[in-house]
Scaffold this active site. Structure first.
Site, PDB file in Angstrom:
ATOM      1  N   THR A  36       0.880  -1.169   0.000  1.00 19.55           N
ATOM      2  CA  THR A  36       0.000   0.000   0.000  1.00 19.55           C
ATOM      3  C   THR A  36       0.917   1.217   0.000  1.00 19.55           C
ATOM      4  OG1 THR A  36       0.025   0.254   2.402  1.00 19.55           O
ATOM      5  CG2 THR A  36      -1.633  -1.260   1.484  1.00 19.55           C
ATOM      6  N   THR A 123      -1.467  -2.679  19.450  1.00 23.41           N
ATOM      7  CA  THR A 123      -1.142  -1.324  19.900  1.00 23.41           C
ATOM      8  C   THR A 123      -1.766  -1.024  21.260  1.00 23.41           C
ATOM      9  OG1 THR A 123      -1.675   0.988  19.405  1.00 23.41           O
ATOM     10  CG2 THR A 123      -3.116  -0.618  18.435  1.00 23.41           C
ATOM     11  N   ASP A 124      -1.187  -0.043  21.953  1.00 18.50           N
ATOM     12  CA  ASP A 124      -1.800   0.402  23.216  1.00 18.50           C
ATOM     13  C   ASP A 124      -3.072   1.213  22.966  1.00 18.50           C
ATOM     14  OD1 ASP A 124      -0.624   2.722  22.205  1.00 18.50           O
ATOM     15  OD2 ASP A 124       0.527   3.196  24.013  1.00 18.50           O
ATOM     16  N   GLU A 125      -3.318   1.608  21.701  1.00 17.34           N
ATOM     17  CA  GLU A 125      -4.474   2.471  21.432  1.00 17.34           C
ATOM     18  C   GLU A 125      -5.798   1.748  21.651  1.00 17.34           C
ATOM     19  OE1 GLU A 125      -4.024   5.179  18.141  1.00 17.34           O
ATOM     20  OE2 GLU A 125      -1.856   4.946  18.173  1.00 17.34           O
ATOM     21  N   TYR A 149      -9.176   3.375  13.721  1.00 13.43           N
ATOM     22  CA  TYR A 149      -7.951   2.559  13.733  1.00 13.43           C
ATOM     23  C   TYR A 149      -7.910   1.693  14.989  1.00 13.43           C
ATOM     24  CZ  TYR A 149      -3.084   1.408  14.854  1.00 13.43           C
ATOM     25  OH  TYR A 149      -1.946   0.741  15.241  1.00 13.43           O
ATOM     26  N   LYS A 153      -8.079  -2.471  15.400  1.00  8.02           N
ATOM     27  CA  LYS A 153      -7.037  -3.276  16.051  1.00  8.02           C
ATOM     28  C   LYS A 153      -7.626  -4.036  17.243  1.00  8.02           C
ATOM     29  CE  LYS A 153      -3.184  -3.469  15.239  1.00  8.02           C
ATOM     30  NZ  LYS A 153      -2.392  -4.318  14.302  1.00  8.02           N
ATOM     31  N   GLY A 274     -11.607  13.552  18.372  1.00  3.41           N
ATOM     32  CA  GLY A 274     -11.498  12.421  19.312  1.00  3.41           C
ATOM     33  C   GLY A 274     -10.069  12.142  19.753  1.00  3.41           C
TER      34      GLY A 274
HETATM   35  P1  NAD Z   1       3.048   0.783   8.461  1.00  3.33           P
HETATM   36  O1  NAD Z   1       1.810   1.498   8.039  1.00  3.33           O
HETATM   37  O2  NAD Z   1       4.363   1.462   8.372  1.00  3.33           O
HETATM   38  O3  NAD Z   1       3.188  -0.598   7.654  1.00  3.33           O
HETATM   39  C1  NAD Z   1       2.104  -1.424   7.388  1.00  3.33           C
HETATM   40  C2  NAD Z   1       2.516  -2.408   6.298  1.00  3.33           C
HETATM   41  O4  NAD Z   1       1.402  -3.309   6.069  1.00  3.33           O
HETATM   42  C3  NAD Z   1       2.833  -1.734   4.956  1.00  3.33           C
HETATM   43  O5  NAD Z   1       4.024  -2.277   4.414  1.00  3.33           O
HETATM   44  C4  NAD Z   1       1.634  -2.089   4.094  1.00  3.33           C
HETATM   45  O6  NAD Z   1       1.954  -2.178   2.701  1.00  3.33           O
HETATM   46  C5  NAD Z   1       1.227  -3.434   4.663  1.00  3.33           C
HETATM   47  N1  NAD Z   1      -0.184  -3.750   4.398  1.00  3.33           N
HETATM   48  C6  NAD Z   1      -1.263  -2.943   4.579  1.00  3.33           C
HETATM   49  N2  NAD Z   1      -2.392  -3.580   4.208  1.00  3.33           N
HETATM   50  C7  NAD Z   1      -2.025  -4.814   3.789  1.00  3.33           C
HETATM   51  C8  NAD Z   1      -2.739  -5.935   3.293  1.00  3.33           C
HETATM   52  N3  NAD Z   1      -4.074  -5.907   3.139  1.00  3.33           N
HETATM   53  N4  NAD Z   1      -2.053  -7.060   2.975  1.00  3.33           N
HETATM   54  C9  NAD Z   1      -0.695  -7.110   3.123  1.00  3.33           C
HETATM   55  N5  NAD Z   1       0.032  -6.074   3.578  1.00  3.33           N
HETATM   56  C10 NAD Z   1      -0.623  -4.941   3.908  1.00  3.33           C
HETATM   57  O7  NAD Z   1       2.747   0.316   9.962  1.00  3.33           O
HETATM   58  P2  NAD Z   1       3.743   0.130  11.193  1.00  3.33           P
HETATM   59  O8  NAD Z   1       3.839   1.419  11.919  1.00  3.33           O
HETATM   60  O9  NAD Z   1       4.952  -0.573  10.745  1.00  3.33           O
HETATM   61  O10 NAD Z   1       2.859  -0.846  12.097  1.00  3.33           O
HETATM   62  C11 NAD Z   1       2.986  -2.262  11.967  1.00  3.33           C
HETATM   63  C12 NAD Z   1       2.071  -2.916  12.990  1.00  3.33           C
HETATM   64  O11 NAD Z   1       2.400  -2.468  14.310  1.00  3.33           O
HETATM   65  C13 NAD Z   1       0.595  -2.584  12.807  1.00  3.33           C
HETATM   66  O12 NAD Z   1      -0.150  -3.745  13.072  1.00  3.33           O
HETATM   67  C14 NAD Z   1       0.325  -1.508  13.848  1.00  3.33           C
HETATM   68  O13 NAD Z   1      -1.011  -1.543  14.262  1.00  3.33           O
HETATM   69  C15 NAD Z   1       1.251  -1.969  14.962  1.00  3.33           C
HETATM   70  N6  NAD Z   1       1.736  -0.912  15.881  1.00  3.33           N
HETATM   71  C16 NAD Z   1       2.302   0.225  15.380  1.00  3.33           C
HETATM   72  C17 NAD Z   1       2.803   1.183  16.264  1.00  3.33           C
HETATM   73  C18 NAD Z   1       3.492   2.429  15.760  1.00  3.33           C
HETATM   74  O14 NAD Z   1       3.822   3.298  16.570  1.00  3.33           O
HETATM   75  N7  NAD Z   1       3.762   2.575  14.482  1.00  3.33           N
HETATM   76  C19 NAD Z   1       2.690   0.977  17.658  1.00  3.33           C
HETATM   77  C20 NAD Z   1       2.108  -0.215  18.122  1.00  3.33           C
HETATM   78  C21 NAD Z   1       1.644  -1.151  17.210  1.00  3.33           C
HETATM   79  P1  TYD Z   2       0.949   9.808  15.334  1.00  4.46           P
HETATM   80  O1  TYD Z   2       2.389   9.752  14.987  1.00  4.46           O
HETATM   81  O2  TYD Z   2      -0.065   9.939  14.232  1.00  4.46           O
HETATM   82  O3  TYD Z   2       0.636   8.528  16.252  1.00  4.46           O
HETATM   83  P2  TYD Z   2      -0.721   8.153  17.089  1.00  4.46           P
HETATM   84  O4  TYD Z   2      -1.808   9.074  16.722  1.00  4.46           O
HETATM   85  O5  TYD Z   2      -0.972   6.757  16.623  1.00  4.46           O
HETATM   86  O6  TYD Z   2      -0.313   8.253  18.527  1.00  4.46           O
HETATM   87  O7  TYD Z   2       0.719  11.028  16.330  1.00  4.46           O
HETATM   88  C1  TYD Z   2       1.418  11.119  17.550  1.00  4.46           C
HETATM   89  C2  TYD Z   2       0.913  12.347  18.276  1.00  4.46           C
HETATM   90  O8  TYD Z   2       1.276  13.515  17.530  1.00  4.46           O
HETATM   91  C3  TYD Z   2      -0.598  12.393  18.388  1.00  4.46           C
HETATM   92  O9  TYD Z   2      -0.947  12.996  19.644  1.00  4.46           O
HETATM   93  C4  TYD Z   2      -1.032  13.306  17.253  1.00  4.46           C
HETATM   94  C5  TYD Z   2       0.132  14.282  17.135  1.00  4.46           C
HETATM   95  N1  TYD Z   2       0.399  14.829  15.792  1.00  4.46           N
HETATM   96  C6  TYD Z   2       0.496  16.204  15.590  1.00  4.46           C
HETATM   97  O10 TYD Z   2       0.365  17.017  16.537  1.00  4.46           O
HETATM   98  N2  TYD Z   2       0.735  16.651  14.320  1.00  4.46           N
HETATM   99  C7  TYD Z   2       0.874  15.807  13.266  1.00  4.46           C
HETATM  100  O11 TYD Z   2       1.067  16.282  12.101  1.00  4.46           O
HETATM  101  C8  TYD Z   2       0.794  14.388  13.487  1.00  4.46           C
HETATM  102  C9  TYD Z   2       0.938  13.402  12.351  1.00  4.46           C
HETATM  103  C10 TYD Z   2       0.562  13.943  14.774  1.00  4.46           C
END
Ligand code: NAD
Ligand code: TYD
Length: 335
Positions: A36, A123-125, A149, A153, A274
């Site tokens: 994606t 995620t913690d969300e 989101y 999850k 939200g």
């Molecule tokens: P990301 O958006 O960077 O990567 C997601 C990947 O999944 C991408 O490579 C995308 O191409 C692939 N993907 C999406 N839809 C797909 C599908 N239908 N089939 C196959 N592949 C698909 O996300 P991330 O930040 O690396 O997060 C990875 C995981 O960790 C997620 O499950 C997210 O919920 C979880 N997570 C993320 C964070 C964070 O801070 N980023 C924290 C806690 C948990």
């Molecule tokens: P984000 O990186 O989108 O992670 P999450 O919403 O999953 O925690 O955002 C982290 C925090 O930063 C969140 O409180 C929203 C805020 N934020 C901004 O203030 N400006 C921005 O442009 C973005 C992307 C996030």
């Protein structure tokens, strides 16, 4: 051991693949990713030629493909998801399709092919939002997701747990706090702000900027997942956190400081609908049962991360210009 990694071309998944190939050199990895907008094979350029690594472009929503790949694997580590809260507010459909139905497909395939070991990345969300004096989330905290989101999850977590209780599928779940580090898509707070400033653009702070997240370096997260795979108790959930609660404003000021820029580069914009005020994780269970704790301090980790984006400008410039989307066609041909 043969691992099927879903979403390995994204931020955390690509860091996990680097980590695994370095630390478990005898194992084989299949990376299933739909590519994606968030999937970027340029994150994995340096392992492309590794004979223990193979990439398959495909959708976790494709039940036949998923079944064939799960059949070949010993372990599934499921990262693939739509991951950006703001996108889920604009259009939640792909979040339900991938995060809920895609996870369901993987669980079915794992169940139907000899009950494969399944680790679900969450995620913690899912726990909702904390007030400033609330105790941190732990494995007993009731689910209370507040964005599409987080709700998608949470749904997937419930399905994963149900497959353990109903079908004895050997699952584990990790609920981790906000990750930062290399290869994070520049729509998330830290890489967006760093890259905007490097381009001479302002940084958009939502609302008053006093929202709190518990930041963890992606390498600490992935080491936690490794320990869960090795020592985690089947059927259990582990909360992983960074022990680093920071307001968005603190982070913004740190980044401005590292890049030698002033507060005139902050643009206060309309708040996210939200918007969750605070997340924090109590990781005592992971510490007691797995001996895990985060090892990378925030000040050190964020400094190195800012340096990484400074030293890898081509990587994020190709994302911001859209050129990264051509990489798959060039390497693998149009399919
Ligand atoms: P990301 O958006 O960077 O990567 C997601 C990947 O999944 C991408 O490579 C995308 O191409 C692939 N993907 C999406 N839809 C797909 C599908 N239908 N089939 C196959 N592949 C698909 O996300 P991330 O930040 O690396 O997060 C990875 C995981 O960790 C997620 O499950 C997210 O919920 C979880 N997570 C993320 C964070 C964070 O801070 N980023 C924290 C806690 C948990
Ligand atoms: P984000 O990186 O989108 O992670 P999450 O919403 O999953 O925690 O955002 C982290 C925090 O930063 C969140 O409180 C929203 C805020 N934020 C901004 O203030 N400006 C921005 O442009 C973005 C992307 C996030």
């Amino acid at each position: 051991m043969k691992l099927l990694i879903t979403g390995g071309a994204g931020f955390i998944g690509s860091n996990f693949i680097h980590y695994w190939l370095k630390n478990h050199q005898e194992d084989k990895i299949i990376n299933l990713d739909l590519l994606t907008y968030a999937g970027n094979l340029e994150n994995l350029k340096d392992v492309e030629q590794n004979s223990n690594y193979k990439f398959i472009k495909g959708d976790i929503g494709d039940a036949n493909l998923v079944n064939d790949l799960v059949k070949e694997a010993d372990v599934i580590v499921h990262f693939a998801a739509e991951s950006h809260v703001d996108r889920s507010i604009m259009d939640a459909k792909s979040f339900v399709d991938t995060n809920v139905l895609g996870t369901f497909n993987l669980l079915e395939a794992a169940k139907n092919n000899g009950k494969k070991r399944f680790h679900h990345i969450s995620t913690d969300e899912v726990f909702g939002a904390l007030k400033s004096d609330d105790p941190a989330f732990n494995e007993q905290t009731p689910y209370s997701p507040r964005s599409p989101y987080a709700a998608s999850k949470a749904s997937s977590d419930h399905l994963v747990r149900a497959y353990f209780h109903t079908f004895s599928l050997p699952i584990t779940i990790s609920n981790c706090s906000n990750n930062y580090g290399p290869y994070q898509f520049p729509e998330k707070l830290i890489p967006l702000f760093v890259t905007n400033l490097l381009e001479g653009k302002k940084v958009p702070v939502y609302g008053d900027g006093m929202q709190i997240r518990d930041w963890i370096h992606v390498d600490d997260h992935n080491r936690g997942v490794d320990l869960i795979l090795q020592k985690g108790k089947i059927g259990e959930t582990y909360c992983l956190g960074g022990n680093s609660e920071k307001t968005n404003m603190e982070i913004t000021k740190l980044i401005l400081g590292y890049l030698g820029q002033g507060e005139e580069m902050i643009e206060y914009v309309k708040d996210r609908p939200g918007h969750d005020r605070r997340y924090a994780i109590d990781f005592s269970k992971a510490k007691e049962e797995l001996g895990w704790e985060p090892l990378i301090g925030f000040e050190d980790g964020i400094k190195k991360t800012v340096e990484w984006y400074k030293n890898n400008q081509e990587w994020w410039q190709r994302i911001k210009s859209g050129e990264y989307l051509e990489y798959y066609k060039k390497q693998y041909g149009e399919k």
